[in-house]
Design an enzyme around this catalytic site. Structure first.
Site, mmCIF file in Angstrom:
data_model
loop_
_atom_site.group_PDB
_atom_site.id
_atom_site.type_symbol
_atom_site.label_atom_id
_atom_site.label_comp_id
_atom_site.label_asym_id
_atom_site.label_seq_id
_atom_site.Cartn_x
_atom_site.Cartn_y
_atom_site.Cartn_z
ATOM 1 N N HIS A 57 34.530 -65.718 -41.159
ATOM 2 C CA HIS A 57 33.328 -65.986 -40.366
ATOM 3 C C HIS A 57 33.656 -65.916 -38.890
ATOM 4 C CE1 HIS A 57 29.624 -67.794 -38.984
ATOM 5 N NE2 HIS A 57 29.144 -67.392 -40.147
ATOM 6 N N ASP B 283 27.852 -66.349 -48.240
ATOM 7 C CA ASP B 283 27.545 -65.284 -49.198
ATOM 8 C C ASP B 283 28.411 -65.322 -50.451
ATOM 9 O OD1 ASP B 283 25.491 -63.877 -47.768
ATOM 10 O OD2 ASP B 283 27.047 -63.412 -46.314
HETATM 11 C C1 LIG Z 1 32.248 -62.203 -41.033
HETATM 12 C C2 LIG Z 1 33.152 -61.225 -40.280
HETATM 13 C C3 LIG Z 1 32.342 -59.967 -39.939
HETATM 14 C C4 LIG Z 1 33.621 -61.899 -38.984
HETATM 15 O O1 LIG Z 1 34.341 -60.957 -38.325
HETATM 16 P P1 LIG Z 1 35.093 -61.104 -36.939
HETATM 17 O O2 LIG Z 1 34.933 -62.441 -36.329
HETATM 18 O O3 LIG Z 1 34.704 -59.936 -36.128
HETATM 19 O O4 LIG Z 1 36.580 -61.002 -37.402
HETATM 20 P P2 LIG Z 1 37.395 -59.647 -37.489
HETATM 21 O O5 LIG Z 1 36.682 -58.643 -38.333
HETATM 22 O O6 LIG Z 1 37.748 -59.254 -36.084
HETATM 23 O O7 LIG Z 1 38.658 -60.144 -38.269
HETATM 24 C C5 LIG Z 1 39.749 -60.851 -37.675
HETATM 25 C C6 LIG Z 1 40.960 -60.671 -38.601
HETATM 26 O O8 LIG Z 1 40.692 -61.285 -39.859
HETATM 27 C C7 LIG Z 1 40.678 -60.298 -40.888
HETATM 28 N N1 LIG Z 1 39.520 -60.546 -41.735
HETATM 29 C C8 LIG Z 1 38.327 -61.061 -41.354
HETATM 30 N N2 LIG Z 1 37.513 -61.143 -42.407
HETATM 31 C C9 LIG Z 1 38.209 -60.664 -43.448
HETATM 32 C C10 LIG Z 1 37.889 -60.499 -44.789
HETATM 33 N N3 LIG Z 1 36.695 -60.824 -45.266
HETATM 34 N N4 LIG Z 1 38.818 -59.986 -45.617
HETATM 35 C C11 LIG Z 1 40.036 -59.659 -45.155
HETATM 36 N N5 LIG Z 1 40.389 -59.795 -43.875
HETATM 37 C C12 LIG Z 1 39.487 -60.293 -43.036
HETATM 38 C C13 LIG Z 1 40.509 -58.964 -40.183
HETATM 39 O O9 LIG Z 1 40.999 -57.898 -40.932
HETATM 40 C C14 LIG Z 1 41.262 -59.214 -38.910
HETATM 41 O O10 LIG Z 1 42.624 -59.135 -39.178
HETATM 42 P P3 LIG Z 1 43.626 -58.451 -38.132
HETATM 43 O O11 LIG Z 1 43.514 -59.314 -36.891
HETATM 44 O O12 LIG Z 1 44.928 -58.522 -38.825
HETATM 45 O O13 LIG Z 1 43.106 -57.074 -37.910
HETATM 46 C C15 LIG Z 1 34.385 -60.850 -41.138
HETATM 47 O O14 LIG Z 1 35.076 -62.013 -41.490
HETATM 48 C C16 LIG Z 1 34.016 -60.039 -42.365
HETATM 49 O O15 LIG Z 1 33.879 -58.820 -42.269
HETATM 50 N N6 LIG Z 1 33.826 -60.714 -43.537
HETATM 51 C C17 LIG Z 1 33.403 -60.002 -44.738
HETATM 52 C C18 LIG Z 1 31.899 -59.736 -44.697
HETATM 53 C C19 LIG Z 1 31.112 -60.977 -44.914
HETATM 54 O O16 LIG Z 1 31.373 -61.770 -45.812
HETATM 55 N N7 LIG Z 1 30.074 -61.143 -44.095
HETATM 56 C C20 LIG Z 1 29.173 -62.275 -44.180
HETATM 57 C C21 LIG Z 1 29.340 -63.171 -43.014
HETATM 58 S S1 LIG Z 1 28.409 -64.669 -43.197
#
Ligand SMILES: CC(C)(COP(=O)(O)OP(=O)(O)OC[C@H]1O[C@@H](n2cnc3c(N)ncnc32)[C@H](O)[C@@H]1OP(=O)(O)O)[C@@H](O)C(=O)NCCC(=O)NCCS
Length: 371
Positions: free
Chosen positions: A257, A308
């Site tokens: 998140h 989710d």
């Molecule tokens: C929710 C979300 C978009 C937040 O993203 P964010 O704050 O931009 O975080 P980032 O995408 O920059 O991720 C930061 C790090 O954590 C990792 N990470 C974050 N969410 C992850 C996940 N669901 N699975 C695996 N790795 C994850 C990223 O790969 C990244 O790693 P790195 O620094 O080694 O490259 C992200 O956690 C995600 O894509 N989750 C899956 C989709 C989801 O469930 N969305 C619903 C949200 S309520």
């Protein structure tokens, strides 16, 4: 100029609708735990729109107003029937149908507060009817009209399944609607606010918000969680599957998140519901598999499950089609979007940030023959 990718940590507006402070979510000052345990979705709608809980008379009036606007115009039903029902995703159908509601409303561009509140009631009422009608139509059934005397959650299930739901189903859907209703400045809410800050109309704001919610990094994650669980198939296959995904640098849907670091306060309620409902319906493997994945990701990546993750097995155990999971999120979140749209109009200023230019410079135009 310096940039913050994804606007992380940027405070872009003031709001008195919901807050996330120290990993606690509140709607107008009430904790999500309190509301999830005690309130109806109708009460939450009133709370988000008025920043206070309704008294009995106000709640009854809101429930009646919502019921009176649930019936869909025939044009919408005909339009839903005209889609390619084998391929159209219900989120795309919902986006288009909500946009069409704007075409059918002669008040769509009226900007006074009362007209906007009427539109809010109508949209909140009709969004569940659209999701239910689309689902029925694609199964070759007729859309079902709402039934007087049923709660919002019960009516949604009634219109979806064509029969009165059990108390347990109503309770589960009501709780899911309460938990998803608002979430500060999430991507779809921000989208809605950016849209209406141009003084565009409520329908445009909601259509934009649905479009943003549809994406897998936002509301679209719940459907993909169930896809993942289905692909895994058996509890023992969960960890090897997840390890492989992580090796391939793929994201695990329903995990992580932007704001919560120690855990999403909504997830524990959905986790409890998932345990109870999957057990009751003899499908505990979805819950067991989910717990394995959650524990593994927490331990190995330090990431918590988000809203989710467990909602997927909750909706699945209620027998709901997997591609309706995100539309159900929209049915709930529209209450928050509408609250934010009304708040934005109250104290509006165009939302127009800047971009740091990193493209080519000092170019000189060459005629097409010379390129
Ligand atoms: C929710 C979300 C978009 C937040 O993203 P964010 O704050 O931009 O975080 P980032 O995408 O920059 O991720 C930061 C790090 O954590 C990792 N990470 C974050 N969410 C992850 C996940 N669901 N699975 C695996 N790795 C994850 C990223 O790969 C990244 O790693 P790195 O620094 O080694 O490259 C992200 O956690 C995600 O894509 N989750 C899956 C989709 C989801 O469930 N969305 C619903 C949200 S309520």
């Amino acid at each position: 100029m310096s940039t913050t990718k994804g606007l992380e940590g940027i405070v872009a507006t003031e709001s008195s609708i919901s807050s996330i402070i120290d990993d606690q979510l509140t709607y107008a000052g009430y904790t999500i735990d309190d509301l999830a345990e005690n309130s109806s979705f109708e009460e939450v709608i009133f709370l988000l729109w008025n920043k206070r809980l309704p008294n009995k008379e106000e709640l009854d009036r809101l429930s009646e107003d919502l019921f009176s606007k649930m019936e869909l115009p025939e044009e919408i039903i005909q339009h839903l029937k005209s889609y390619d029902l084998n391929t159209v995703h219900p989120m795309a159908a919902l986006r288009t149908a909500v946009s069409m509601l704007g075409l059918l409303d002669s008040e769509a561009d009226e900007m006074d507060e009362e007209a906007n509140k009427r539109k809010a009631i109508s949209l909140q009422a009709k969004i569940s009817s659209i999701v239910a009608a689309f689902s029925r139509i694609r199964e070759g059934n007729e859309a079902v009209s709402p039934k007087q005397g049923l709660s919002y959650a019960a009516n949604f299930l009634y219109m979806l399944n064509g029969k009165e739901p059990e108390d347990l189903e109503i309770e589960a859907v009501n709780k899911a609607l309460v938990l998803h209703a608002d979430h500060e400045l999430n991507a779809s809410t921000f989208t809605a606010r950016v849209c209406v800050a141009t003084l565009s109309d409520v329908y445009s704001g909601i259509t934009s918000a649905i479009s943003a919610l549809k994406g897998p990094l936002h509301g679209g994650a719940n459907e993909r969680v169930m896809k993942m669980l289905t692909e895994i198939g058996e509890v023992d296959h969960a960890i090897p599957y997840i390890e492989k995904k992580l090796q391939n640098k793929e994201k695990i849907m329903g995990m992580g998140h932007r704001v919560y670091r120690n855990g999403d306060p909504r997830a524990k309620h959905l986790k409890k519901m998932s345990r109870e409902l999957t057990e009751l319906t003899g499908q505990s493997k979805w819950y067991d598999m989910s717990v394995k994945i959650e524990d593994y990701i927490k331990e190995n990546k330090g990431l918590p499950a988000n809203v989710d993750f467990y909602s997927a097995s909750v909706y699945h155990s209620l027998g709901i089609d997997h591609d309706l999971f995100t539309p159900i999120f929209a049915v709930s979140r529209v209450s928050g979007w509408l609250a934010h749209i009304l708040e934005q109009y109250e104290n509006n200023r165009l939302i127009r940030p800047r971009a740091e230019y990193v493209g080519p410079k000092h170019q000189t135009y060459k005629s097409i023959e010379d390129r």
